[in-house]
Write a protein that holds these residues in place. Structure first.
Motif: not given
Length: 147
Positions: A110-123
């Motif tokens: 799973e790739l999770v970016p530094v910030d933004g909405p994609s970080r929240a979905t990664g969590r």
């Protein structure tokens, strides 16, 4: 049980995925990449151009198109439908949603970016896997880069 690795703090998912796929192919791994179709189209283009002297063999499976037999051994598959993938070795999720059928793969990245909405979905994906008893491996890309 499926091994699940999270790569956190990825500054540029596309460039990171290209490097990760190049490394995987060099090691003989077979990878299925899933994401929304526009991301897969962009990744397809970038895999052709990101390295002037290297090539990452890949195929882009679209929808219900049948797989050409000559392409079955291609090490990297880009697809939105992982159940149609020709192998179940490694799954690279470049999207924000949990991948249906992930448990059929030996390994999920799973790739999770530094910030933004994609970080929240990664969590949220991390919590989903952890709640089901999967052992999660964590790779902090920012920390690895500074070492």
């Amino acid at each position: 049980m499926t091994e699940i690795s999270f790569h956190f703090n990825v500054p540029d998912r596309m460039a990171y995925a290209c490097r990760l796929l190049r490394k995987a192919v060099r090691r003989g791994a077979r990878v299925v990449v899933t994401a929304p179709e526009p991301v897969l189209v962009q990744l397809d283009r970038q895999l052709w151009t990101f390295e002037p002297v290297d090539f990452v063999p890949h195929a882009h499976a679209r929808g219900a198109e049948p797989l050409a037999p000559r392409l079955r051994d291609t090490p990297v598959w880009l697809t939105g439908a992982v159940h149609d993938a020709p192998h179940q070795d490694v799954l690279l999720n470049m999207g924000d949603a949990l991948v249906e059928g992930f448990e059929s793969f030996a390994r999920v990245i799973e790739l999770v970016p530094v910030d933004g909405p994609s970080r929240a979905t990664g969590r949220a994906r991390w919590k989903h896997y952890a709640d089901r008893g999967y052992v999660l491996l964590k790779h902090d890309v920012a920390q690895d880069a500074s070492a």
